[in-house]
Scaffold this motif. Sequence first.
Motif, PDB file in Angstrom:
ATOM      1  N   ASP A 186       0.945  -1.228   0.078  1.00 27.61           N
ATOM      2  CA  ASP A 186       0.082   0.065  -0.118  1.00 27.61           C
ATOM      3  C   ASP A 186       0.887   1.404  -0.022  1.00 27.61           C
ATOM      4  O   ASP A 186       0.629   2.134  -0.807  1.00 27.61           O
ATOM      5  N   LYS A 187       2.028   1.273   0.939  1.00 20.98           N
ATOM      6  CA  LYS A 187       2.747   2.548   0.738  1.00 20.98           C
ATOM      7  C   LYS A 187       3.428   2.524  -0.438  1.00 20.98           C
ATOM      8  O   LYS A 187       3.733   3.844  -1.025  1.00 20.98           O
ATOM      9  N   PHE A 188       3.952   1.414  -1.230  1.00 23.25           N
ATOM     10  CA  PHE A 188       4.588   1.691  -2.264  1.00 23.25           C
ATOM     11  C   PHE A 188       3.623   2.053  -3.420  1.00 23.25           C
ATOM     12  O   PHE A 188       4.135   3.107  -4.050  1.00 23.25           O
ATOM     13  N   ALA A 189       2.352   1.851  -3.257  1.00 21.96           N
ATOM     14  CA  ALA A 189       1.454   2.393  -4.490  1.00 21.96           C
ATOM     15  C   ALA A 189       1.237   3.684  -3.989  1.00 21.96           C
ATOM     16  O   ALA A 189       1.324   4.351  -5.179  1.00 21.96           O
ATOM     17  N   SER A 190       1.057   4.229  -2.850  1.00 28.31           N
ATOM     18  CA  SER A 190       0.870   5.390  -2.469  1.00 28.31           C
ATOM     19  C   SER A 190       2.030   6.345  -2.927  1.00 28.31           C
ATOM     20  O   SER A 190       1.751   7.540  -3.455  1.00 28.31           O
ATOM     21  N   GLU A 191       3.310   5.874  -2.784  1.00 28.66           N
ATOM     22  CA  GLU A 191       4.495   6.829  -2.997  1.00 28.66           C
ATOM     23  C   GLU A 191       4.577   6.847  -4.511  1.00 28.66           C
ATOM     24  O   GLU A 191       4.928   7.792  -5.135  1.00 28.66           O
ATOM     25  N   GLN A 192       3.929   5.802  -5.449  1.00 27.95           N
ATOM     26  CA  GLN A 192       4.038   5.778  -6.958  1.00 27.95           C
ATOM     27  C   GLN A 192       3.191   6.735  -7.460  1.00 27.95           C
ATOM     28  O   GLN A 192       3.468   7.616  -8.273  1.00 27.95           O
ATOM     29  N   LEU A 193       2.056   6.824  -6.763  1.00 22.97           N
ATOM     30  CA  LEU A 193       0.970   7.764  -7.084  1.00 22.97           C
ATOM     31  C   LEU A 193       1.446   9.412  -6.791  1.00 22.97           C
ATOM     32  O   LEU A 193       1.243  10.120  -7.748  1.00 22.97           O
ATOM     33  N   LEU A 194       1.816   9.555  -5.474  1.00 23.18           N
ATOM     34  CA  LEU A 194       2.433  10.855  -5.200  1.00 23.18           C
ATOM     35  C   LEU A 194       3.495  11.227  -6.127  1.00 23.18           C
ATOM     36  O   LEU A 194       3.655  12.387  -6.625  1.00 23.18           O
ATOM     37  N   SER A 195       4.458  10.195  -6.641  1.00 26.69           N
ATOM     38  CA  SER A 195       5.575  10.556  -7.357  1.00 26.69           C
ATOM     39  C   SER A 195       4.917  10.956  -9.044  1.00 26.69           C
ATOM     40  O   SER A 195       5.362  12.109  -9.461  1.00 26.69           O
ATOM     41  N   GLY A 196       3.868  10.316  -9.264  1.00 28.49           N
ATOM     42  CA  GLY A 196       3.231  10.409 -10.591  1.00 28.49           C
ATOM     43  C   GLY A 196       2.375  11.912 -10.550  1.00 28.49           C
ATOM     44  O   GLY A 196       2.602  12.721 -11.429  1.00 28.49           O
ATOM     45  N   ARG A 197       2.032  12.193  -9.591  1.00 30.87           N
ATOM     46  CA  ARG A 197       1.271  13.359  -9.167  1.00 30.87           C
ATOM     47  C   ARG A 197       2.128  14.768  -9.181  1.00 30.87           C
ATOM     48  O   ARG A 197       2.146  15.559  -9.863  1.00 30.87           O
ATOM     49  N   ILE A 198       3.502  14.580  -8.812  1.00 35.77           N
ATOM     50  CA  ILE A 198       4.438  15.614  -8.783  1.00 35.77           C
ATOM     51  C   ILE A 198       4.952  15.811 -10.070  1.00 35.77           C
ATOM     52  O   ILE A 198       5.201  17.110 -10.521  1.00 35.77           O
ATOM     53  N   ALA A 199       5.111  14.596 -10.793  1.00 38.00           N
ATOM     54  CA  ALA A 199       5.499  14.952 -12.127  1.00 38.00           C
ATOM     55  C   ALA A 199       4.855  15.510 -13.208  1.00 38.00           C
ATOM     56  O   ALA A 199       5.229  16.404 -13.908  1.00 38.00           O
ATOM     57  N   LEU A 200       3.399  15.105 -12.831  1.00 33.15           N
ATOM     58  CA  LEU A 200       2.381  15.999 -13.854  1.00 33.15           C
ATOM     59  C   LEU A 200       2.501  17.328 -13.176  1.00 33.15           C
ATOM     60  O   LEU A 200       2.328  18.337 -13.999  1.00 33.15           O
ATOM     61  N   LEU A 201       2.515  17.823 -12.024  1.00 33.04           N
ATOM     62  CA  LEU A 201       2.583  19.153 -11.861  1.00 33.04           C
ATOM     63  C   LEU A 201       3.766  20.016 -12.278  1.00 33.04           C
ATOM     64  O   LEU A 201       3.665  20.803 -12.671  1.00 33.04           O
ATOM     65  N   ALA A 202       5.178  19.073 -12.110  1.00 38.68           N
ATOM     66  CA  ALA A 202       6.088  20.020 -12.596  1.00 38.68           C
ATOM     67  C   ALA A 202       6.012  20.155 -14.119  1.00 38.68           C
ATOM     68  O   ALA A 202       6.512  21.172 -14.691  1.00 38.68           O
ATOM     69  N   GLU A 203       5.304  19.223 -14.994  1.00 38.65           N
ATOM     70  CA  GLU A 203       5.023  19.419 -16.462  1.00 38.65           C
ATOM     71  C   GLU A 203       4.018  20.679 -16.496  1.00 38.65           C
ATOM     72  O   GLU A 203       4.116  21.164 -17.670  1.00 38.65           O
ATOM     73  N   ALA A 204       3.297  20.734 -15.703  1.00 43.83           N
ATOM     74  CA  ALA A 204       2.105  21.768 -15.772  1.00 43.83           C
ATOM     75  C   ALA A 204       2.845  23.214 -15.565  1.00 43.83           C
ATOM     76  O   ALA A 204       2.404  24.292 -16.106  1.00 43.83           O
TER      77      ALA A 204
END
Length: 141
Positions: free
Chosen positions: A32-50
Amino acid sequence: MADARGKTLARIHRVRTLQLGLTRADEARAHDKFASEQLLSGRIALLAEAVAPVHETLAAVSLGASAHYRERLHQSATAAVERVRAAERHVERATEATRAAKRDQSAVEKLLARADADAVLKAIREMEDAPAFRKVRHDPC
């Protein structure tokens, strides 16, 4: 002696089963923690692109602010990648601990089965060694 051994094995089996349940729960939390961290990392990458610079923006203040936020997001993205790696290592350790607990429980189950088989063989030998006698059920007629 065999009864005491059986009780000991049963107690060990209960403990190993409990340990297996705890390690499975720890493994589930790690996943669960791994999935959460992956999700957070993806969201941060999307924000950086935005926040990437846009050709329409001409104001220096706007470019400076977006550069600042972009830098902060890249730092967050780097930290998120490290957290994902740490979570992945934790998942691997938890998975290995679960495998080890399952091996331990299986070993105790095999010992219990062997003890049961030994008890059955002992009972068969006792029956074979018992004196053969015939009970007369009725008086002679």
